[in-house]
Scaffold this active site. Structure first.
Site, PDB file in Angstrom:
ATOM      1  N   LYS A 256       0.855  -1.194   0.000  1.00 21.98           N
ATOM      2  CA  LYS A 256       0.000   0.000   0.000  1.00 21.98           C
ATOM      3  C   LYS A 256       0.890   1.243   0.000  1.00 21.98           C
ATOM      4  CE  LYS A 256      -2.357   1.613   3.722  1.00 21.98           C
ATOM      5  NZ  LYS A 256      -2.149   3.075   3.720  1.00 21.98           N
TER       6      LYS A 256
ATOM      7  N   ASP B 234      -3.459   4.319  -1.783  1.00 15.88           N
ATOM      8  CA  ASP B 234      -4.402   4.732  -0.734  1.00 15.88           C
ATOM      9  C   ASP B 234      -4.387   6.255  -0.586  1.00 15.88           C
ATOM     10  OD1 ASP B 234      -5.911   4.927   1.616  1.00 15.88           O
ATOM     11  OD2 ASP B 234      -4.287   4.234   2.909  1.00 15.88           O
TER      12      ASP B 234
ATOM     13  N   LYS C 220      -7.418   8.056  -0.674  1.00 15.55           N
ATOM     14  CA  LYS C 220      -8.700   8.409  -0.025  1.00 15.55           C
ATOM     15  C   LYS C 220      -9.313   9.684  -0.608  1.00 15.55           C
ATOM     16  CE  LYS C 220      -7.474   6.418   4.507  1.00 15.55           C
ATOM     17  NZ  LYS C 220      -6.039   6.186   4.389  1.00 15.55           N
TER      18      LYS C 220
ATOM     19  N   ASP D  23     -13.981  14.674  -2.613  1.00 16.58           N
ATOM     20  CA  ASP D  23     -14.133  16.013  -3.188  1.00 16.58           C
ATOM     21  C   ASP D  23     -15.451  16.017  -3.954  1.00 16.58           C
ATOM     22  OD1 ASP D  23     -13.553  18.605  -4.337  1.00 16.58           O
ATOM     23  OD2 ASP D  23     -11.425  18.164  -4.122  1.00 16.58           O
TER      24      ASP D  23
ATOM     25  N   THR E 168     -10.262   3.569  11.008  1.00 19.97           N
ATOM     26  CA  THR E 168     -10.091   2.672  12.162  1.00 19.97           C
ATOM     27  C   THR E 168      -9.497   3.406  13.362  1.00 19.97           C
ATOM     28  OG1 THR E 168      -8.161   1.887  10.940  1.00 19.97           O
ATOM     29  CG2 THR E 168     -10.034   0.405  11.064  1.00 19.97           C
TER      30      THR E 168
ATOM     31  N   ARG F  79       2.740  -0.652  10.795  1.00 19.25           N
ATOM     32  CA  ARG F  79       3.817  -0.610  11.779  1.00 19.25           C
ATOM     33  C   ARG F  79       4.193  -1.942  12.402  1.00 19.25           C
ATOM     34  NH1 ARG F  79       0.949   4.649  14.121  1.00 19.25           N
ATOM     35  NH2 ARG F  79      -0.741   3.469  13.171  1.00 19.25           N
TER      36      ARG F  79
HETATM   37  O1  C5P Z   1       0.624   1.081  11.023  1.00 18.83           O
HETATM   38  P1  C5P Z   1      -0.790   0.621  10.843  1.00 18.83           P
HETATM   39  O2  C5P Z   1      -0.920  -0.893  10.704  1.00 18.83           O
HETATM   40  O3  C5P Z   1      -1.734   1.191  11.869  1.00 18.83           O
HETATM   41  O4  C5P Z   1      -1.196   1.223   9.433  1.00 18.83           O
HETATM   42  C1  C5P Z   1      -2.480   1.131   8.902  1.00 18.83           C
HETATM   43  C2  C5P Z   1      -2.487   1.738   7.523  1.00 18.83           C
HETATM   44  O5  C5P Z   1      -3.820   1.651   7.013  1.00 18.83           O
HETATM   45  C3  C5P Z   1      -2.096   3.216   7.477  1.00 18.83           C
HETATM   46  O6  C5P Z   1      -1.359   3.395   6.277  1.00 18.83           O
HETATM   47  C4  C5P Z   1      -3.414   3.950   7.385  1.00 18.83           C
HETATM   48  O7  C5P Z   1      -3.315   5.128   6.621  1.00 18.83           O
HETATM   49  C5  C5P Z   1      -4.309   2.950   6.676  1.00 18.83           C
HETATM   50  N1  C5P Z   1      -5.738   3.042   6.969  1.00 18.83           N
HETATM   51  C6  C5P Z   1      -6.266   2.909   8.240  1.00 18.83           C
HETATM   52  N2  C5P Z   1      -7.616   3.025   8.461  1.00 18.83           N
HETATM   53  C7  C5P Z   1      -8.455   3.244   7.422  1.00 18.83           C
HETATM   54  C8  C5P Z   1      -7.925   3.387   6.137  1.00 18.83           C
HETATM   55  C9  C5P Z   1      -6.554   3.267   5.939  1.00 18.83           C
HETATM   56  O8  C5P Z   1      -5.510   2.672   9.175  1.00 18.83           O
HETATM   57  N3  C5P Z   1      -9.756   3.290   7.623  1.00 18.83           N
END
Ligand code: C5P
Length: 240
Positions: A32, A59, A61, A64, A122, A214
Site C-alpha cells: 500500500k 491509498d 482516499k 471532493d 479505524t 507498523r
Molecule cells: O501502522 P498501521 O498498521 O496502523 O497502518 C495502517 C495503515 O492503514 C495506514 O497506512 C493507514 O493510513 C491505513 N488506513 C487505516 N484506516 C483506514 C484506512 C486506511 O488505518 N480506515
C-alpha cells in the site's frame, strides 16, 4: 484479490522503501502506497514497485466534489495500480463518479483498478463519532450503511475495521471486498488506531484482505513479523 496481506509502506522516501524491501526480494507482495510516500515520490514509486512485480493499493482516499473525483480517478487509472479508494462520506454521486473516472482512464484491454470506500477510519472511536461528527447511530450501523451505499454506487468494497466485517458481509454479500486495517498481534502497540484486531480474528470474521503497517515496518525483523502475520492470517503453516 485472493486473501492478501497488504503491507502499508508508510515511509517518506523511495530509499527507505527499497531498504525495507531488501529482505523481501523473493516475495511478490501486495503493498500500500499512502499519502506520505506518494506526495513525496510521485509516479517513480509506482513504477519502481511495479518493476518488482508487487501489486499496489494506492491509498489516497479521494473526497471532493463528484467531477473532481471523476477526473482524479481518470488520472489514477492510467497508473495501472490494482486498488484505489475514496471516502464514502463523499456520497453516492461522488462514488459513482469515481468509478466512471476509473472506467474512462483504464486503457483498452487493461483491468480497471478495484475501488473501495473508507467507511469510518479505524482510528475513529464511538465517542468521536458522537461528539465530533454528531452521528447518533452506532459505528456498526454507520459503517454498514456506508457499505450498502458504496455497493449501490458500483464500488467493489469498503475499508472498515474487522469488527464490522460480519454485518457488512450480511448486507452487501460475500463478493463485496472488506479490506481491514487496524491489525495488530496481541502484544503489539495499538499506536493511534482504535478499532484493532488480530490477523486471526480478521480471518475468522471473513475479511477479504488485511492491511498491516507498523507491526511489520517497525518490527526488529520485518520478514519474520510478516511471516508470523501471514501464518495467523491464512491459518496455516507457512514455510519460507
Ligand atoms: O501502522 P498501521 O498498521 O496502523 O497502518 C495502517 C495503515 O492503514 C495506514 O497506512 C493507514 O493510513 C491505513 N488506513 C487505516 N484506516 C483506514 C484506512 C486506511 O488505518 N480506515
Amino acid at each position: 484479490m485472493k486473501q492478501p496481506l497488504i503491507i502499508a509502506l508508510d515511509f517518506s522516501s523511495i530509499n527507505d522503501v527499497q531498504q525495507f524491501l531488501m529482505p523481501f526480494q523473493q516475495e511478490s507482495l501486495f503493498v500500500k502506497v499512502g499519502m506520505e510516500l506518494f506526495y513525496k515520490e510521485g509516479l517513480s514509486i509506482i513504477s519502481a514497485l511495479k518493476e518488482q512485480n508487487h501489486q499496489i493499493f494506492l491509498d489516497l482516499k479521494l473526497h471532493d466534489i463528484p467531477n473532481t473525483v471523476k477526473q482524479g480517478m481518470k488520472s489514477l487509472a492510467s497508473l495501472e495500480v490494482d486498488l484505489v479508494n475514496v471516502h464514502a462520506a463523499g456520497g453516492m454521486n461522488m462514488m459513482q463518479a469515481a468509478v466512471e473516472g476509473l472506467d474512462l482512464g483504464t486503457a483498452a484491454g487493461k483491468k480497471r483498478p478495484d475501488c473501495i470506500a473508507v467507511t469510518q477510519l479505524t482510528s475513529t472511536s464511538d465517542e468521536m463519532l458522537k461528539e465530533q461528527q454528531l452521528i447518533t447511530h452506532s459505528m456498526q450501523e454507520v459503517v454498514t450503511h456506508y457499505a450498502a451505499l458504496a455497493k449501490k454506487s458500483g464500488l467493489d468494497g469498503v475499508v472498515c475495521s474487522t469488527h464490522e466485517v460480519p454485518s457488512i458481509r450480511k448486507a452487501a454479500g460475500e463478493d463485496f471486498l472488506t479490506v481491514t486495517p487496524g491489525i495488530r498481534m496481541g502484544t503489539d502497540s495499538v499506536d493511534d488506531q482504535v478499532r484493532v484486531a488480530t490477523p486471526q480474528l480478521a480471518r475468522e470474521y471473513g475479511s477479504s484482505a488485511i492491511v498491516v503497517g507498523r507491526s511489520i515496518t517497525k518490527a526488529k525483523d520485518p520478514l519474520k513479523a510478516y511471516y508470523e502475520m501471514l501464518q495467523q492470517w491464512k491459518g496455516e503453516r507457512i514455510t519460507r
